[in-house]
Design a protein around this motif. Structure first.
Motif, PDB file in Angstrom:
ATOM      1  N   GLN A 100       0.842  -1.205   0.000  1.00  0.00           N
ATOM      2  CA  GLN A 100       0.000   0.000   0.000  1.00  0.00           C
ATOM      3  C   GLN A 100       0.878   1.257   0.000  1.00  0.00           C
ATOM      4  O   GLN A 100       0.662   2.183  -0.774  1.00  0.00           O
ATOM      5  CB  GLN A 100      -0.849  -0.067   1.252  1.00  0.00           C
ATOM      6  CG  GLN A 100      -1.697   1.115   1.579  1.00  0.00           C
ATOM      7  CD  GLN A 100      -2.431   0.842   2.887  1.00  0.00           C
ATOM      8  OE1 GLN A 100      -3.325   0.022   2.926  1.00  0.00           O
ATOM      9  NE2 GLN A 100      -2.054   1.501   3.947  1.00  0.00           N
ATOM     10  N   ARG A 101       1.904   1.257   0.838  1.00  0.00           N
ATOM     11  CA  ARG A 101       2.807   2.409   0.879  1.00  0.00           C
ATOM     12  C   ARG A 101       3.726   2.431  -0.338  1.00  0.00           C
ATOM     13  O   ARG A 101       4.078   3.496  -0.839  1.00  0.00           O
ATOM     14  CB  ARG A 101       3.645   2.386   2.160  1.00  0.00           C
ATOM     15  CG  ARG A 101       2.907   2.892   3.376  1.00  0.00           C
ATOM     16  CD  ARG A 101       2.639   4.397   3.278  1.00  0.00           C
ATOM     17  NE  ARG A 101       1.782   4.815   4.374  1.00  0.00           N
ATOM     18  CZ  ARG A 101       0.730   5.610   4.244  1.00  0.00           C
ATOM     19  NH1 ARG A 101       0.386   6.105   3.066  1.00  0.00           N
ATOM     20  NH2 ARG A 101       0.015   5.953   5.288  1.00  0.00           N
ATOM     21  N   SER A 151       2.921   1.696  -3.242  1.00  0.00           N
ATOM     22  CA  SER A 151       2.153   2.346  -4.306  1.00  0.00           C
ATOM     23  C   SER A 151       2.325   3.870  -4.243  1.00  0.00           C
ATOM     24  O   SER A 151       2.571   4.519  -5.260  1.00  0.00           O
ATOM     25  CB  SER A 151       0.676   1.966  -4.186  1.00  0.00           C
ATOM     26  OG  SER A 151      -0.100   2.798  -5.020  1.00  0.00           O
ATOM     27  N   ASP A 152       2.193   4.420  -3.031  1.00  0.00           N
ATOM     28  CA  ASP A 152       2.383   5.873  -2.873  1.00  0.00           C
ATOM     29  C   ASP A 152       3.785   6.308  -3.304  1.00  0.00           C
ATOM     30  O   ASP A 152       3.963   7.276  -4.039  1.00  0.00           O
ATOM     31  CB  ASP A 152       2.229   6.268  -1.390  1.00  0.00           C
ATOM     32  CG  ASP A 152       0.784   6.271  -0.946  1.00  0.00           C
ATOM     33  OD1 ASP A 152      -0.101   6.417  -1.795  1.00  0.00           O
ATOM     34  OD2 ASP A 152       0.558   6.140   0.274  1.00  0.00           O
ATOM     35  N   ILE A 153       4.759   5.571  -2.792  1.00  0.00           N
ATOM     36  CA  ILE A 153       6.163   5.945  -3.042  1.00  0.00           C
ATOM     37  C   ILE A 153       6.459   5.836  -4.544  1.00  0.00           C
ATOM     38  O   ILE A 153       7.141   6.679  -5.119  1.00  0.00           O
ATOM     39  CB  ILE A 153       7.101   5.041  -2.200  1.00  0.00           C
ATOM     40  CG1 ILE A 153       6.857   5.299  -0.703  1.00  0.00           C
ATOM     41  CG2 ILE A 153       8.557   5.285  -2.544  1.00  0.00           C
ATOM     42  CD1 ILE A 153       7.487   4.284   0.229  1.00  0.00           C
ATOM     43  N   ARG A 170       4.255   6.146  -6.999  1.00  0.00           N
ATOM     44  CA  ARG A 170       3.546   7.233  -7.689  1.00  0.00           C
ATOM     45  C   ARG A 170       4.325   8.543  -7.590  1.00  0.00           C
ATOM     46  O   ARG A 170       4.355   9.341  -8.529  1.00  0.00           O
ATOM     47  CB  ARG A 170       2.154   7.395  -7.068  1.00  0.00           C
ATOM     48  CG  ARG A 170       1.286   8.472  -7.664  1.00  0.00           C
ATOM     49  CD  ARG A 170      -0.166   8.340  -7.213  1.00  0.00           C
ATOM     50  NE  ARG A 170      -0.301   8.133  -5.778  1.00  0.00           N
ATOM     51  CZ  ARG A 170      -0.225   9.101  -4.867  1.00  0.00           C
ATOM     52  NH1 ARG A 170      -0.049  10.345  -5.249  1.00  0.00           N
ATOM     53  NH2 ARG A 170      -0.357   8.835  -3.577  1.00  0.00           N
ATOM     54  N   LEU A 171       4.995   8.742  -6.445  1.00  0.00           N
ATOM     55  CA  LEU A 171       5.730   9.988  -6.251  1.00  0.00           C
ATOM     56  C   LEU A 171       7.067  10.007  -6.988  1.00  0.00           C
ATOM     57  O   LEU A 171       7.628  11.066  -7.232  1.00  0.00           O
ATOM     58  CB  LEU A 171       5.994  10.212  -4.754  1.00  0.00           C
ATOM     59  CG  LEU A 171       4.771  10.525  -3.887  1.00  0.00           C
ATOM     60  CD1 LEU A 171       5.145  10.605  -2.419  1.00  0.00           C
ATOM     61  CD2 LEU A 171       4.126  11.833  -4.335  1.00  0.00           C
ATOM     62  N   ASN A 172       7.586   8.824  -7.310  1.00  0.00           N
ATOM     63  CA  ASN A 172       8.950   8.779  -7.834  1.00  0.00           C
ATOM     64  C   ASN A 172       9.093   8.240  -9.255  1.00  0.00           C
ATOM     65  O   ASN A 172      10.098   8.500  -9.897  1.00  0.00           O
ATOM     66  CB  ASN A 172       9.833   7.939  -6.906  1.00  0.00           C
ATOM     67  CG  ASN A 172      10.059   8.630  -5.568  1.00  0.00           C
ATOM     68  OD1 ASN A 172      10.853   9.554  -5.468  1.00  0.00           O
ATOM     69  ND2 ASN A 172       9.314   8.219  -4.546  1.00  0.00           N
ATOM     70  N   ASP A 207      -4.456   2.330  -8.833  1.00  0.00           N
ATOM     71  CA  ASP A 207      -4.650   1.570  -7.596  1.00  0.00           C
ATOM     72  C   ASP A 207      -5.978   0.830  -7.686  1.00  0.00           C
ATOM     73  O   ASP A 207      -6.977   1.401  -8.122  1.00  0.00           O
ATOM     74  CB  ASP A 207      -4.695   2.510  -6.384  1.00  0.00           C
ATOM     75  CG  ASP A 207      -3.324   3.038  -6.038  1.00  0.00           C
ATOM     76  OD1 ASP A 207      -2.449   2.221  -5.725  1.00  0.00           O
ATOM     77  OD2 ASP A 207      -3.124   4.276  -6.100  1.00  0.00           O
ATOM     78  N   HIS A 241      -5.551   6.683  -1.427  1.00  0.00           N
ATOM     79  CA  HIS A 241      -4.256   7.096  -2.000  1.00  0.00           C
ATOM     80  C   HIS A 241      -4.342   8.531  -2.508  1.00  0.00           C
ATOM     81  O   HIS A 241      -3.541   9.383  -2.162  1.00  0.00           O
ATOM     82  CB  HIS A 241      -3.867   6.182  -3.163  1.00  0.00           C
ATOM     83  CG  HIS A 241      -3.415   4.832  -2.740  1.00  0.00           C
ATOM     84  ND1 HIS A 241      -2.178   4.605  -2.191  1.00  0.00           N
ATOM     85  CD2 HIS A 241      -4.031   3.629  -2.770  1.00  0.00           C
ATOM     86  CE1 HIS A 241      -2.046   3.308  -1.906  1.00  0.00           C
ATOM     87  NE2 HIS A 241      -3.164   2.700  -2.255  1.00  0.00           N
ATOM     88  N   ASP A 286      10.402   9.875   1.889  1.00  0.00           N
ATOM     89  CA  ASP A 286       9.903  10.811   0.868  1.00  0.00           C
ATOM     90  C   ASP A 286       9.329  12.071   1.518  1.00  0.00           C
ATOM     91  O   ASP A 286       9.456  13.165   0.980  1.00  0.00           O
ATOM     92  CB  ASP A 286       8.884  10.113  -0.031  1.00  0.00           C
ATOM     93  CG  ASP A 286       9.577   9.282  -1.106  1.00  0.00           C
ATOM     94  OD1 ASP A 286       9.954   9.854  -2.131  1.00  0.00           O
ATOM     95  OD2 ASP A 286       9.795   8.078  -0.877  1.00  0.00           O
TER      96      ASP A 286
END
Lengths: 383, 409
Positions: free
Chosen positions: A105-106, A108-110, A112-114, A122, B152, B364
């Motif tokens: 889950q995290r 996915s966030d990381i 998306r940011l990078n 998602d 998200h 981040d």
């Protein structure tokens, strides 16, 4: 093509999945959709004439991902992200994250940011699979994914294309099931490490090709006449998440054992339960997710995993279970003690192993497997 | 320092003994619930407690108990019991301590009262799902799962329908277990009280915008217990009004919790419960006050999503949008807002081996904070309960290096 040649194709795919998919993309000009969990509707991707690729993390050494995920993140997540950061996944058009565990889950966030060169999707699957509300929600999530994928790939997914994709994935499930049954009946017909590569290969290769190869392989292996009176073998079941260590099978087989069934994402959980027939393909895909062998990151009753494991143990006459868990995998780690206790009650010995993806099975692990097999071998041979 | 001297010091707050008394009574009541004819529900810290309060059920929080275990430094012993049962040392130490305590007893209050039901809301992590499954198998009591899809980037329409339907499932579950009708009128009153409690709690935390701050994050970690455990009750309102008055008086009189407050920091993640005093003293000795944190504000962060006149109708969304259930970029936005609001000089992040959803993404967030605010960031790796995963010497060296960077700004 004979069985050796077919198996070699799966070995090649498992050895270098990215090369395999790059070539496929070049040849077929199809977009590629990466994903990270067996709760993923490959059918929707196939119906969009795209290629689904399950990522397992090919980077043995994690360097770049260290700047984003702590060392106590599981090696699968860290390694998959290392692949992305080091540019090995630049052929992906879409990256999809079905909701599974806290780490993914995290991630996915990381991600998306990078990682900016792919469309990021998602799939916010329900965790609870046993309520009417969850079933309806799951269908809505799949419908949303279908729409978002259509938008991302600028295509339309027809009902007939979805039905065709369902038939195709069901062929793969059915053929894998046949292969597992052959292995359960006569483990010497295909090695455990090769069967592991075959299953992983199905998540890498073009699915039509995979289905054809699997069916031919199952026909060939199923028809071979082996001499009767073979040596008794200790029948094992492997339980855990994704098994990225085919070499574990070689160690087991050297000691006179054989994994004859499993409870893995790279095994039973991938092919268990076909998508049922139904008027709505999306609903049918959802039905399968609700019914199939459950992952510990989902809830389907408090006793379901224990019951499923016990049923497999009894059905396939298992002598011992090896829990093969990735270090830092919380869902499996929490389930292990109660599953072990369930097996103990049934008089089935088990062994707990912790491994890391991208690293070979180490010496102490090898010794523990060997010792476990030696203890099993001292017990009464199977009749 | 003698008791008398302490009472005269800036660190003394009248609210503290009051709070201790409330918590003592609360746990006594929970422990003797059976004799009082009351039912006990174990519930996760981010779970919807208000329907339980309306129903007259005593909520008990294994996570709050975990914090007490951490503070009392009995965590390692209890974790070792769980490890002996086969639970890996890499699993959440709240869960390990609770499982160990359920199996062998012990801990600061001799264990929790047995549950009559379990209420698990996965808005804080997936760990609670596994933890509550384990306890449901152990105690063989009904388990309700309130499943909150992760946000998200957006809270989808279908997620809204899903959580709203679960509110009704929750009510039906309680009616079945309690064999009585759910009191919707009472729920309205409890809902209003809960909203008021959240607002009061936010005001309490806001007092730390004053310089010097009348309370630090270490104090907030202590006063937090009531908004977690008993929101929706009158007790909470009375207590937070009292606390707020006391804090406002401290602000008026310029009394800071760190007398020599020169630097102000923001804390991220759960506290390191077993080193609260040590950390508080270590920072104070360097004229630094941790004036705010992302953890305690989580219990009032979604108050704007609640319609106090339709608590049940809006609570699904509010419980889904909490701090730990949103994307890393959204978390970073909240961190930046807090940095500005509390005018801090740096960010201290606890990389907590026991809490992956809180900790993964911190690197981040650190980058975003450094890029957008140019502030120094300290990352301390530890564990909220398991003291084996903390080294004072290493932490002190890191804190000193961080203070040097802050001093150069």
């Amino acid at each position: 093509m004979n069985s050796t040649e077919i198996i070699e194709k799966f070995r090649t795919a498992a050895r270098d999945p990215f090369h395999c998919v790059r070539s496929l993309k070049k040849e077929k000009h199809c977009p590629v959709v990466g994903y990270t969990c067996t709760y993923f509707p490959e059918e929707i991707v196939l119906a969009a004439e795209a290629h689904p690729l399950r990522l397992f993390g090919e980077s043995g050494m994690v360097l770049k991902a260290d700047a984003h995920i702590q060392a106590y993140g599981c090696s699968l997540a860290r390694s998959v992200f290392e692949d992305a950061l080091s540019g090995q996944l630049d052929f992906l058009d879409v990256m999809a994250f079905p909701h599974s565990c806290d780490t993914m889950q995290r991630l996915s966030d990381i991600w998306r940011l990078n990682i900016k060169n792919t469309v990021h999707l998602d799939l916010l699957f329900p965790v609870h699979l046993k309520s009417e509300a969850a079933g309806d929600y799951l269908k809505a999530v799949l419908e949303r994914f279908k729409k978002e994928l259509e938008q991302a790939l600028q295509t339309e997914i027809s009902g007939s294309a979805l039905s065709g994709a369902i038939s195709l994935t069901n062929r793969i499930r059915s053929a894998l099931h046949s292969l597992y049954r052959i292995r359960a009946a006569a483990p010497e017909r295909i090695s455990g490490s090769d069967l592991n590569r075959v299953v992983r290969g199905c998540m890498i290769l073009d699915r039509s090709t995979a289905a054809d190869l699997l069916e031919t392989l199952a026909d060939e292996l199923g028809s071979v006449n082996f001499p009767a009176g073979k040596q008794p073998v200790k029948r094992l079941l492997l339980s855990g998440g994704a098994c990225l260590h085919p070499d574990i099978h070689d160690i087991i087989e050297q000691q006179g054992g054989a994994v004859v069934w499993d409870d893995l994402c790279t095994g039973n959980r991938y092919f268990d339960t076909p998508v049922p027939d139904g008027p709505s393909p999306v609903s049918a895909i959802a039905e399968r997710f609700l019914d199939r062998a459950v992952c510990p990151a989902k809830h389907s009753g408090i006793d379901r995993r224990g019951k499923e494991l016990s049923e497999l143990v009894s059905k396939y006459e298992i002598n011992g279970v090896i829990f093969l868990l990735l270090k830092f995998c919380d869902p499996h780690g929490f389930d292990y003690p109660d599953l072990k206790a369930t097996l103990e009650e049934a008089g089935v010995p088990s062994l707990f192993l912790e491994v890391e993806s991208g690293k070979p099975v180490d010496g102490p692990t090898r010794t523990r497997v060997e010792t476990f097999l030696q203890i099993l071998n001292q017990q009464e041979p199977m009749t | 320092m003698s008791k008398k001297d302490f009472k005269k010091s800036a660190a003394y707050m009248e609210s503290v003994p009051k709070m201790k008394k409330i918590m003592r009574n609360y746990y006594l009541k929970a422990k003797y619930a059976r004799y009082l004819g009351r039912k006990v529900a174990w519930i996760t810290s981010g779970g919807p407690v208000e329907p339980l309060i309306a129903m007259g059920i005593i909520p008990v929080y294994p996570e709050n108990h975990g914090a007490m275990i951490g503070v009392s430094r009995t965590g390692v012993k209890l974790c070792e019991v769980a490890e002996g049962m086969g639970y890996s040392t890499d699993l959440c130490s709240y869960a390990r301590a609770d499982i160990g305590c359920s199996a062998a007893g012990g801990g600061p209050i001799g264990g929790l009262p047995k549950p009559d039901m379990l209420i698990c809301c996965n808005n804080i992590c997936g760990t609670v799902l596994k933890w509550y499954e384990i306890q449901a198998r152990k105690f063989r009591v009904p388990l309700f799962i309130f499943d909150t899809p992760f946000v998200h980037t957006e809270f989808t329409k279908e997620a809204k329908t899903y959580v709203d339907r679960q509110v009704e499932d929750y009510i039906r579950f309680l009616e079945t277990v309690m064999k009585k009708k759910f009191p919707r009128d009472k729920m309205n009153v409890v809902g209003k009280r809960s909203v008021e409690a959240m607002r009061l709690w936010q005001q309490v935390l806001d007092t730390a915008t004053a310089k010097p701050a009348p309370l630090t994050a270490f104090d907030a970690f202590f006063h937090l217990a009531l908004i977690v455990t008993l929101r929706g009750t009158r007790t909470v309102l009375r207590y937070y009004r009292f606390l707020l008055d006391e804090l406002n008086r401290r602000v008026e009189n310029g009394i800071g919790m760190v007398k020599t407050e020169q630097y102000r920091f923001l804390w991220d993640n759960l506290p390191i419960w077993h080193r609260m005093r040590w950390l508080s003293r270590t920072f104070a000795a360097r004229n630094a006050a941790l004036v705010a944190d992302t953890y305690t504000s989580a219990w009032c962060g979604t108050v704007d999503h609640i319609d106090e006149n339709d608590f049940l109708g809006s609570m699904g969304e509010a419980y889904t949008r909490i701090y730990l259930n949103i994307g890393v970029d959204k978390m970073a936005e909240k961190v930046l807002n807090m940095i500005d609001k509390y005018e801090v000089d740096g960010l201290v992040m606890h990389s907590n081996r026991s809490c992956k959803p809180y900790s993964f993404g911190q690197y981040d967030i650190r980058r975003i904070v450094q890029e957008k605010r140019g502030l120094p960031v300290l990352i301390l790796e530890s564990d909220m309960v398991d003291a084996r995963k903390f080294s004072e010497a290493q932490a002190e060296t890191r804190i000193d290096a961080f203070m040097e960077m802050v001093g150069q700004k």
